[in-house]
Design a protein around this motif. Sequence first.
Motif, PDB file in Angstrom:
ATOM      1  N   ASP A 220      -9.033  -1.104   4.598  1.00 51.62           N
ATOM      2  CA  ASP A 220      -7.533  -0.055   3.659  1.00 51.62           C
ATOM      3  C   ASP A 220      -5.823  -0.100   3.876  1.00 51.62           C
ATOM      4  O   ASP A 220      -5.463   0.669   2.189  1.00 51.62           O
ATOM      5  N   GLN A 221      -5.754  -0.822   5.117  1.00 48.23           N
ATOM      6  CA  GLN A 221      -4.448  -0.982   5.255  1.00 48.23           C
ATOM      7  C   GLN A 221      -4.194  -2.740   4.211  1.00 48.23           C
ATOM      8  O   GLN A 221      -2.916  -2.719   4.940  1.00 48.23           O
TER       9      GLN A 221
ATOM     10  N   ILE B  92       0.692  -0.943   0.257  1.00 48.94           N
ATOM     11  CA  ILE B  92       0.091  -0.029   0.281  1.00 48.94           C
ATOM     12  C   ILE B  92       0.873   1.116  -0.356  1.00 48.94           C
ATOM     13  O   ILE B  92       0.486   2.777  -0.800  1.00 48.94           O
ATOM     14  N   THR B  93       1.571   1.468   0.751  1.00 51.10           N
ATOM     15  CA  THR B  93       2.839   2.327   1.214  1.00 51.10           C
ATOM     16  C   THR B  93       3.301   2.513  -0.826  1.00 51.10           C
ATOM     17  O   THR B  93       3.152   4.136  -0.911  1.00 51.10           O
TER      18      THR B  93
ATOM     19  N   LYS C 100      -3.248   5.797 -11.588  1.00 55.86           N
ATOM     20  CA  LYS C 100      -2.553   6.698 -11.227  1.00 55.86           C
ATOM     21  C   LYS C 100      -2.980   7.866 -12.847  1.00 55.86           C
ATOM     22  O   LYS C 100      -2.769   7.319 -13.859  1.00 55.86           O
TER      23      LYS C 100
ATOM     24  N   GLY D  24       1.909   7.331  -7.005  1.00 58.41           N
ATOM     25  CA  GLY D  24       0.743   8.181  -7.230  1.00 58.41           C
ATOM     26  C   GLY D  24      -0.272   7.445  -7.656  1.00 58.41           C
ATOM     27  O   GLY D  24      -1.829   7.636  -8.083  1.00 58.41           O
TER      28      GLY D  24
ATOM     29  N   VAL E 248      -4.146   5.045  -6.532  1.00 54.64           N
ATOM     30  CA  VAL E 248      -4.399   5.009  -5.847  1.00 54.64           C
ATOM     31  C   VAL E 248      -6.004   3.875  -6.230  1.00 54.64           C
ATOM     32  O   VAL E 248      -5.820   4.102  -6.807  1.00 54.64           O
TER      33      VAL E 248
ATOM     34  N   PHE F  79      -5.869  -0.412  -9.029  1.00 54.48           N
ATOM     35  CA  PHE F  79      -5.532   1.558  -8.281  1.00 54.48           C
ATOM     36  C   PHE F  79      -5.051   1.773  -9.392  1.00 54.48           C
ATOM     37  O   PHE F  79      -4.121   1.123 -11.313  1.00 54.48           O
TER      38      PHE F  79
ATOM     39  N   LEU G 218       2.818   1.546  -3.121  1.00 52.21           N
ATOM     40  CA  LEU G 218       1.715   2.309  -4.426  1.00 52.21           C
ATOM     41  C   LEU G 218       1.227   3.769  -4.219  1.00 52.21           C
ATOM     42  O   LEU G 218       0.817   4.405  -5.035  1.00 52.21           O
ATOM     43  N   ASN G 219       0.803   4.172  -2.992  1.00 55.33           N
ATOM     44  CA  ASN G 219       0.287   5.490  -2.548  1.00 55.33           C
ATOM     45  C   ASN G 219       1.670   6.341  -2.725  1.00 55.33           C
ATOM     46  O   ASN G 219       1.550   8.003  -3.530  1.00 55.33           O
ATOM     47  N   ARG G 220       2.546   5.931  -2.908  1.00 60.81           N
ATOM     48  CA  ARG G 220       3.889   7.025  -3.047  1.00 60.81           C
ATOM     49  C   ARG G 220       4.548   7.109  -4.544  1.00 60.81           C
ATOM     50  O   ARG G 220       4.836   7.887  -4.793  1.00 60.81           O
TER      51      ARG G 220
END
Length: 292
Positions: free
Chosen positions: A146-147, A84-85, A107, A91, A93, A105, A87-89
């Motif tokens: 969501d984690q 998750i970290t 971008k 961009g 979602v 997910f 993916l979010n780093r």
Amino acid sequence: MDDLLWPHFSPLWHDLGTASSTGILVAGGYGLFLKQRWLTEGSSSRTVVPIRNWRDATPRVTKDVDLVLGLDLIKDAAHQQSVITALNRNGFVASDRPHERRWKFIKRLQGNQSIIVEMHAQRPDRGDAGITATDKRVKHKPSLGDQGVHGRTNPEAVGSELHPFQFAIDDTYLHVPNPVTWSVMKLTATRDRWAKSQDPQLDEERREFSRAQAAKHAQDVYRVVAMMTMDERDRASEVVAAIIETEAFRIAARYWQDHFANTPLPVVQQLGANWQAEDTTTIREVLSGWFG
């Protein structure tokens, strides 16, 4: 070989921490693209059909990335958090569509463009501790909310943990599925897309799109075998022996026999234009050895 996805994919892959792990595999059209790129850019590995022999070596263009998650990764809450970290780093979602949430997910790029990463996982054995599965998704038990990430249930990924193939591009180490599992996935994708192309309830535009997709997947079946290295070929019989009794393998084998080997679909008949006759024979002999 032009690769518009690489500047977005490479940092994501690095952050996923897979350089020393086979817990995530790059599958789908992009995985095949990357393997072809590696072979084209100077690899000395012998393959079933050398790239120079291909009549059409134009790589398949895709804006999507299909990742196969290992079941051990899905069971590991800490590893899921690192996914998750990453993916979010970079961009990405989670899709806001309920049926896609946590396995798809996105971008967003400029000009209304986007890159999609889809997570897949093979169906686990019943009673597998620390994991729960439905026909739609495979996820950690208990739920991580969501984690966590889910794998879209993909029975055709059976055997994906067996002998994944590793290669490096720009000092980035990548892992892709073994060719037997990859062939099962692509045969099944051909079947599904061809069935849609024959659905009278769909309009002509959607049927034609599905027909084109079926043709791409059928070509990918051949590409999987053509790009198989000698080491992969030597280990293929072990993979077949491990998964031959599974439903996913039996379905793929039946489809190979009925619609590739015996009464070829139109999209299969067209494959001859992309390969030299002797290479077509070689590819089909390999597939018949697995599925025949």
